[in-house]
Design a protein around this motif. Structure first.
Motif, PDB file in Angstrom:
ATOM      1  N   UNK A  50       0.782  -1.168  -0.011  1.00 30.13           N
ATOM      2  CA  UNK A  50       0.208   0.071   0.248  1.00 30.13           C
ATOM      3  C   UNK A  50       0.983   1.111   0.031  1.00 30.13           C
ATOM      4  N   UNK A  51       0.388   2.362  -0.851  1.00 26.79           N
ATOM      5  CA  UNK A  51       1.098   3.554  -0.805  1.00 26.79           C
ATOM      6  C   UNK A  51       0.755   4.437   0.518  1.00 26.79           C
ATOM      7  N   UNK A  52       1.631   5.286   0.769  1.00 30.21           N
ATOM      8  CA  UNK A  52       1.210   6.040   1.969  1.00 30.21           C
ATOM      9  C   UNK A  52      -0.123   7.180   1.501  1.00 30.21           C
ATOM     10  N   UNK A  71      -3.389  16.738   0.446  1.00 29.43           N
ATOM     11  CA  UNK A  71      -2.983  17.831  -0.446  1.00 29.43           C
ATOM     12  C   UNK A  71      -2.901  19.080   0.317  1.00 29.43           C
ATOM     13  N   UNK A  72      -1.785  19.687   0.212  1.00 33.32           N
ATOM     14  CA  UNK A  72      -1.552  21.089   0.817  1.00 33.32           C
ATOM     15  C   UNK A  72      -2.434  22.300   0.220  1.00 33.32           C
ATOM     16  N   UNK A  73      -2.960  21.977  -1.136  1.00 34.49           N
ATOM     17  CA  UNK A  73      -3.586  23.064  -1.847  1.00 34.49           C
ATOM     18  C   UNK A  73      -5.165  22.772  -1.755  1.00 34.49           C
ATOM     19  N   UNK A  74      -5.692  21.547  -2.012  1.00 45.16           N
ATOM     20  CA  UNK A  74      -7.079  21.415  -2.134  1.00 45.16           C
ATOM     21  C   UNK A  74      -7.477  20.752  -0.872  1.00 45.16           C
ATOM     22  N   UNK A  75      -6.702  20.288  -0.081  1.00 47.38           N
ATOM     23  CA  UNK A  75      -6.973  19.253   1.102  1.00 47.38           C
ATOM     24  C   UNK A  75      -7.706  17.855   0.814  1.00 47.38           C
ATOM     25  N   UNK A  76      -7.566  17.427  -0.323  1.00 46.31           N
ATOM     26  CA  UNK A  76      -7.877  16.100  -0.653  1.00 46.31           C
ATOM     27  C   UNK A  76      -7.026  14.895  -0.578  1.00 46.31           C
ATOM     28  N   UNK A  77      -7.302  13.785   0.094  1.00 44.74           N
ATOM     29  CA  UNK A  77      -6.471  12.740   0.256  1.00 44.74           C
ATOM     30  C   UNK A  77      -6.091  12.107  -1.258  1.00 44.74           C
ATOM     31  N   UNK A  78      -4.753  11.571  -1.239  1.00 46.49           N
ATOM     32  CA  UNK A  78      -4.121  10.980  -2.472  1.00 46.49           C
ATOM     33  C   UNK A  78      -3.336  10.084  -1.934  1.00 46.49           C
ATOM     34  N   UNK A  79      -3.010   9.034  -2.793  1.00 46.67           N
ATOM     35  CA  UNK A  79      -1.811   8.038  -2.626  1.00 46.67           C
ATOM     36  C   UNK A  79      -0.480   8.416  -2.998  1.00 46.67           C
ATOM     37  N   UNK A  80       0.524   8.582  -2.136  1.00 45.90           N
ATOM     38  CA  UNK A  80       1.878   9.197  -2.811  1.00 45.90           C
ATOM     39  C   UNK A  80       2.491   7.939  -3.528  1.00 45.90           C
ATOM     40  N   UNK A  81       2.510   7.823  -4.849  1.00 41.51           N
ATOM     41  CA  UNK A  81       3.107   6.913  -5.390  1.00 41.51           C
ATOM     42  C   UNK A  81       4.478   7.104  -5.925  1.00 41.51           C
ATOM     43  N   UNK A  82       5.253   6.207  -6.050  1.00 39.99           N
ATOM     44  CA  UNK A  82       6.729   6.557  -6.463  1.00 39.99           C
ATOM     45  C   UNK A  82       6.604   7.144  -7.911  1.00 39.99           C
ATOM     46  N   UNK A  83       7.539   7.912  -8.444  1.00 39.17           N
ATOM     47  CA  UNK A  83       7.875   8.545  -9.640  1.00 39.17           C
ATOM     48  C   UNK A  83       6.542   9.377  -9.842  1.00 39.17           C
ATOM     49  N   UNK A  84       5.821   9.985  -8.930  1.00 37.21           N
ATOM     50  CA  UNK A  84       4.604  10.848  -9.000  1.00 37.21           C
ATOM     51  C   UNK A  84       5.214  12.109  -9.665  1.00 37.21           C
ATOM     52  N   UNK A  85       5.165  12.785 -10.543  1.00 38.00           N
ATOM     53  CA  UNK A  85       5.188  14.249 -10.954  1.00 38.00           C
ATOM     54  C   UNK A  85       4.904  15.178  -9.964  1.00 38.00           C
TER      55      UNK A  85
END
Length: 73
Positions: A2-4, A8-22
């Motif tokens: 599982x990814x952490x 988001x610091x801008x829109x406050x929505x949750x997302x998965x921090x995947x490797x090689x994410x731009x």
């Protein structure tokens, strides 16, 4: 694996921090889209502006040379 989950610091929505994410690690993929850092149009210098800039640079170089290599008596 599982990814952490990050917020988001801008829109406050949750997302998965995947490797090689731009983009940034604290921003979701929508908010970390590449921002244009270059201006739309570049300023073109004409011959007079280039000449005055070259003369100013030469004067700066001469002044620095005089300050660095002058003989203290």
């Amino acid at each position: 694996m599982a990814f952490p989950i990050k917020v988001c610091a801008v829109c406050s929505e949750e997302f998965e921090l995947k490797p090689d994410k731009p983009g940034f690690a604290n921003r979701c993929p929508e908010c970390s889209s590449p921002e244009s850092t270059e201006p739309e149009t570049k300023h073109r210098m004409d011959s007079d502006e280039r000449k005055s800039a070259a003369e100013a640079n030469a004067a700066r170089r001469q002044a620095m040379r005089n300050l660095l290599y002058r003989k203290d008596s």
